[in-house]
Design an enzyme around this catalytic site. Structure first.
Site, short mmCIF file in Angstrom:
data_model
loop_
_atom_site.label_atom_id
_atom_site.label_comp_id
_atom_site.label_asym_id
_atom_site.label_seq_id
_atom_site.Cartn_x
_atom_site.Cartn_y
_atom_site.Cartn_z
N THR A 171 0.88 -1.29 -0.24
CA THR A 171 -0.01 -0.03 -0.01
C THR A 171 0.78 1.19 0.06
OG1 THR A 171 -0.12 -0.45 2.43
CG2 THR A 171 -2.01 -0.96 1.03
N ALA A 190 15.25 -12.38 4.90
CA ALA A 190 13.99 -12.97 5.50
C ALA A 190 12.91 -12.06 5.49
CB ALA A 190 14.54 -13.23 7.03
N ASP A 209 9.72 0.63 4.79
CA ASP A 209 11.12 -0.06 5.39
C ASP A 209 11.80 1.12 5.86
OD1 ASP A 209 9.38 -2.05 4.26
OD2 ASP A 209 11.31 -2.36 2.97
N TYR A 214 7.99 -7.18 -8.22
CA TYR A 214 7.64 -6.08 -7.37
C TYR A 214 7.41 -4.88 -8.24
CZ TYR A 214 7.98 -2.74 -3.59
OH TYR A 214 7.55 -1.49 -2.77
C1 GLA Z 1 8.86 -4.10 0.49
C2 GLA Z 1 9.05 -2.73 -0.01
C3 GLA Z 1 8.19 -1.81 0.79
C4 GLA Z 1 6.60 -2.43 0.84
C5 GLA Z 1 6.67 -3.82 0.99
C6 GLA Z 1 5.06 -4.48 0.59
O1 GLA Z 1 9.25 -4.29 1.77
O2 GLA Z 1 10.35 -2.33 0.20
O3 GLA Z 1 8.42 -0.35 0.44
O4 GLA Z 1 6.15 -1.88 -0.45
O5 GLA Z 1 7.52 -4.36 0.34
O6 GLA Z 1 4.35 -3.75 1.70
#
Ligand code: GLA
Length: 384
Positions: A36, A122, A171, A221
């Site tokens: 999201t 992980a 993140d 992704y």
């Molecule tokens: C990875 C990306 C984040 C986010 C998640 C999915 O961790 O680095 O920015 O999009 O996937 O929520």
């Protein structure tokens, strides 16, 4: 969290004959709200008790000397030649150097040792932790005065440019801004955030690590991101105010995107995940972990079936805890295609759960199951 600070100091002295500044930056979990962030939606992450460590000190020349304890590998270069390498780990550090140079910050040479205990691959975002630790350490070392939010943005851009993953901001934000015993409710559009204390008496957050990282992860992704953008473009023709999936509704989707079933599915997941997160937050605020947990299972099913970023190992681990009274909620966490599931588990039942799952997981997938019982900790900070 045992980060072996003494050993790092000794190693630094041995390799570079000086005493370093040491910064740690944690990995992250996310309770709900997946994929999201780059759609300007909501997320609910927290920083954890596994962190990357960066030890750093200036040099008199323009050399950059890097050493990774985990791999026993070094990588040296000069500041006028900051480029991607075939080695994986230097990229996250050099991505930061590159961003700082592009923004005109006057870097000098430095020595850096990379360590810590974040499990790699992980799905707890070791890469964001390396980026945040590096930018924070360089900011301390050279006194650039960069704000935490700008450091987060620099770290995210480093991931885009040097790792090639067009990630959202979750993140890096969680790693930098985490607070002990609190989750962060983050609006990825306005970047407004609120700390949410989580009271889970008798419960623990347990990550079950599939021990796989499928190579699809980064390409798929970026494909998901494009699919969401395509959905937005289709809705925009009729509804110009739709700037991201944050602004879209299921009604708009029905009206404008039905002709492309794949795009429809992807966008539907994101729109509903935002709604699900908001409901889940209400449960959390009311201390209703049972219903919060139900939302986690729902979120897993949706991300697996509609967004299709799960994999058989993740689905298996979630399916195996659905009927287990000791597990209140479970779902895949992070980008997908491997990594961990996040589980809310009754504390006293953890050993038996792990024992049961390890056996059947090995039998079904031929893989060892790893697990981490997580505590929520502070974000990026200097320890020395
Ligand atoms: C990875 C990306 C984040 C986010 C998640 C999915 O961790 O680095 O920015 O999009 O996937 O929520």
């Amino acid at each position: 969290m045992d980060l072996h600070i003494e050993e790092v100091n000794r190693l630094f002295k041995e390799r570079y004959q000086s005493k370093p500044i040491i910064v740690v930056s944690p990995g992250r979990i996310n309770l709900i709200g997946e994929h999201t962030d780059y759609n300007e939606g909501f997320v609910l992450p927290a920083a954890i008790d596994k962190a990357i460590l960066v030890a750093i000190q200036k040099r008199d020349d323009n050399k950059v000397c890097l050493y990774a304890m985990e791999y026993g590998e070094e990588h040296n270069l000069t500041l006028d030649k900051v480029e991607k390498t075939t080695m994986h780990w230097p990229g996250y550090i050099l991505g930061i150097v590159d961003q700082l140079q592009k923004r005109g910050f006057p870097l000098q040479g430095f020595n850096l040792i990379l360590g810590g205990n974040v499990p790699i691959g992980a799905g707890v975002s070791s890469s964001a932790a390396v980026e945040c630790a590096t930018v924070f350490a360089l900011n301390e070392l050279f006194g650039f005065g960069i704000s935490k939010l700008d450091m987060v943005k620099i770290a995210q851009k480093a991931e885009h440019d040097f790792a090639g993953v067009m990630c959202g901001i979750m993140d890096q934000f969680a790693s930098m801004f985490g607070q002990e015993n609190k989750v962060i409710s983050l609006d990825c559009r306005s970047l407004e955030y609120e700390y949410f204390p989580i009271e889970m008496t008798g419960l623990k957050i347990v990550l079950l690590d599939t021990n796989v990282k499928h190579s699809l992860a980064s390409t798929e992704y970026n494909v998901r991101r494009q699919q969401c953008e395509r959905g937005v473009a289709m809705m925009q023709q009729k509804y110009p105010a739709v700037k991201s999936l944050r602004d879209a509704t299921i009604e708009m989707l029905d009206e404008c995107v039905k002709t492309e079933p794949l795009i429809y599915k992807r966008c539907k997941y994101v729109i509903e995940e935002n709604i699900r997160l908001q409901k889940a937050c209400k449960y959390l605020a009311a201390g209703d972990i049972k219903n919060f947990g139900k939302k986690m299972f729902e979120a897993h099913d949706a991300i697996s079936k509609e967004y299709e970023v799960s994999c058989k190992e993740l689905d298996y681990l979630v399916d195996q805890v659905r009927e287990d009274d000791a597990v209140l909620g479970a779902r895949m966490m992070g980008g997908g295609f491997g990594g961990c599931t996040i589980n809310l588990v009754k504390e006293e039942a953890i050993p038996a759960l792990v024992k049961r799952l390890s056996g059947i997981y090995k039998e079904a997938m031929g893989l060892d199951l790893k697990h981490y019982v997580i505590a929520i900790k502070d974000g990026t900070h200097r320890v020395q």
